[in-house]
Motif scaffolding. Sequence first.
Motif, PDB file in Angstrom:
ATOM      1  N   LEU A 359       9.816   3.040  -0.013  1.00 14.17           N
ATOM      2  CA  LEU A 359       8.512   2.951   0.657  1.00 14.17           C
ATOM      3  C   LEU A 359       8.290   1.622   1.366  1.00 14.17           C
ATOM      4  N   LEU A 360       9.134   0.624   1.106  1.00  9.93           N
ATOM      5  CA  LEU A 360       8.884  -0.720   1.635  1.00  9.93           C
ATOM      6  C   LEU A 360       8.745  -0.801   3.160  1.00  9.93           C
ATOM      7  N   PRO A 361       9.520  -0.057   3.952  1.00  8.93           N
ATOM      8  CA  PRO A 361       9.374  -0.200   5.406  1.00  8.93           C
ATOM      9  C   PRO A 361       7.976   0.125   5.929  1.00  8.93           C
ATOM     10  N   TRP A 362       7.202   0.882   5.164  1.00 10.33           N
ATOM     11  CA  TRP A 362       5.879   1.307   5.639  1.00 10.33           C
ATOM     12  C   TRP A 362       4.745   0.537   4.974  1.00 10.33           C
ATOM     13  N   VAL A 363       5.076  -0.512   4.246  1.00  8.50           N
ATOM     14  CA  VAL A 363       4.050  -1.300   3.558  1.00  8.50           C
ATOM     15  C   VAL A 363       3.593  -2.438   4.463  1.00  8.50           C
ATOM     16  N   HIS A 364       2.368  -2.326   5.002  1.00  8.25           N
ATOM     17  CA  HIS A 364       1.809  -3.373   5.866  1.00  8.25           C
ATOM     18  C   HIS A 364       0.518  -3.962   5.290  1.00  8.25           C
ATOM     19  N   ASP A 365       0.047  -3.373   4.210  1.00  5.08           N
ATOM     20  CA  ASP A 365      -1.176  -3.836   3.550  1.00  5.08           C
ATOM     21  C   ASP A 365      -0.795  -4.364   2.173  1.00  5.08           C
ATOM     22  N   VAL A 366      -1.249  -5.557   1.851  1.00  7.58           N
ATOM     23  CA  VAL A 366      -0.884  -6.164   0.576  1.00  7.58           C
ATOM     24  C   VAL A 366      -1.387  -5.337  -0.602  1.00  7.58           C
ATOM     25  N   ARG A 367      -2.459  -4.604  -0.431  1.00  4.98           N
ATOM     26  CA  ARG A 367      -2.971  -3.781  -1.532  1.00  4.98           C
ATOM     27  C   ARG A 367      -2.014  -2.640  -1.869  1.00  4.98           C
ATOM     28  N   LEU A 368      -1.445  -2.016  -0.827  1.00  3.78           N
ATOM     29  CA  LEU A 368      -0.437  -0.981  -1.067  1.00  3.78           C
ATOM     30  C   LEU A 368       0.803  -1.587  -1.715  1.00  3.78           C
ATOM     31  N   GLY A 369       1.180  -2.789  -1.265  1.00  5.45           N
ATOM     32  CA  GLY A 369       2.302  -3.478  -1.874  1.00  5.45           C
ATOM     33  C   GLY A 369       2.075  -3.748  -3.350  1.00  5.45           C
ATOM     34  N   MET A 370       0.846  -4.116  -3.706  1.00 10.28           N
ATOM     35  CA  MET A 370       0.518  -4.371  -5.108  1.00 10.28           C
ATOM     36  C   MET A 370       0.690  -3.113  -5.952  1.00 10.28           C
ATOM     37  N   VAL A 371       0.287  -1.960  -5.410  1.00 13.52           N
ATOM     38  CA  VAL A 371       0.428  -0.698  -6.147  1.00 13.52           C
ATOM     39  C   VAL A 371       1.900  -0.362  -6.371  1.00 13.52           C
ATOM     40  N   ILE A 372       2.704  -0.494  -5.308  1.00  9.04           N
ATOM     41  CA  ILE A 372       4.129  -0.158  -5.414  1.00  9.04           C
ATOM     42  C   ILE A 372       4.829  -1.063  -6.426  1.00  9.04           C
TER      43      ILE A 372
END
Length: 480
Positions: A359-372
Amino acid sequence: MMRKHVAFSPRLSSPKRFAVSSRTMTALAAVPRARLSFWNKLVYAAGNTGNVIGYQLVTTYVLRLYAPPDDKGTALIPAFLAGAIPTYLLLNLVARGFDTFWDPIVANWSDRSKHRLGRRRAFMIAGVFPLALTAGLIFFPPTAATSLVNVVWLGAMLTAYYAMFSVYVAPYLALLPEIAPDKQENTSLSTLLAAAALLGALGVMVVAPALFLGKGGNDRVELQTMAGALALLSFVLMLLPVVFLDERRLVIRAEASGAEPSHLGLVDSLRATFADRAFLTYVLGYTLYFFAFNMISTGVPFYVEVLMGRPLAEVGKLLGPMFGVAALAFPLLGGLARRFSKKGTMIASSLVFGGLMTLLPWVHDVRLGMVIFALAGVPVAIFMAIPNAILADVCEASTRRTGQRREAMFFGAQGFLQKISLGVSTGVFQWVKDALGSSADKPLGVQVTGPLATAILVLAALTFARYPEARVTKEMEGAG
């Protein structure tokens, strides 16, 4: 006392090269030793916190210092040498080339040592200060501009760091199956080591950036100050087991157990180690997993700065949730390993972690990154705790089968492959990001590292599936 009979086959390449009497195997299980107190466990685990602080410092921030993102500062080394060779990859291969000879030599010396302080502790004393020192010195290159002088400095410091890593860490880890030979006890102690490692990683990747990187990580002096402070803390923590852990009281004595320190020479010991099918299968799976894990670990500062557009000081927003979930998962790992087996938990960890990294290529929001990264906490906890417990099982099974204790060679061989994986994965990350782009306008080189890690983790799962756990357990119980 009747001497225990140990017969050795002259063909070391044979899987039945050694035979040990059942009386010897019974003795191995019954020999009394000093009780491993909770204080002993904490002191031993502190060494792992110190070791991980230095290791995580080098793996996470060295590339960021010497080859920052395209729009985040001046590179201290050229991206490529002779127009085609990735510089950081080459330097790591040179350092690993030295380790090809050094790792097994140190492991064999430790296994055969009869030093009065203990065959592990003597090497830890020799390695503790140089290891911490080189971890700090890497961050102080001779010049502040792109220069071949910095290339030479970085190559020399990386080689020295990994050489001293062998001297301290391989004997340190070799103590694990010696002070905790029982299968459940070594799983418990391995989990404590993993918690200690998590604490070290938390300090390097969450706490230290918040304390030292006030300008977002773009000030080189701030990064160097942080590195110096962490190197000092690493030294103090690694010194604790050297000073307070009495190896002679806690390790089963060879003359009482019927097992003995290895008398094999370097080549024969290496051959015997890699002829062990259980070890070979395990270590290949572990090395693949470590390759992917380190690629992601190296990439975290770039994911934060390039993909999410946040300053370096905010790496803690990704890693804090991951470490928090991992800490909560540690108490559950013993039950998971008993219910699904250590092998099964490693397979699941590889596949779940790999799925999340796609999923990393589509992570542009730090909040989504925190969830992953929070969801990745459970597989990361498994990766930090279970492998050392598996290798401790392999060591104990080998001891019961052969009558010789060669823990340092097993852990040294793993450490050698681990450092090759560390160097190559970091170099590959640098090569991919520089070739395909690592800026906000051209992020492909950072994006593809997630799916690349996933492919490697799938290979790790397939390899772990071939680990002969049932056979190892029977040999540990004296039924093999």
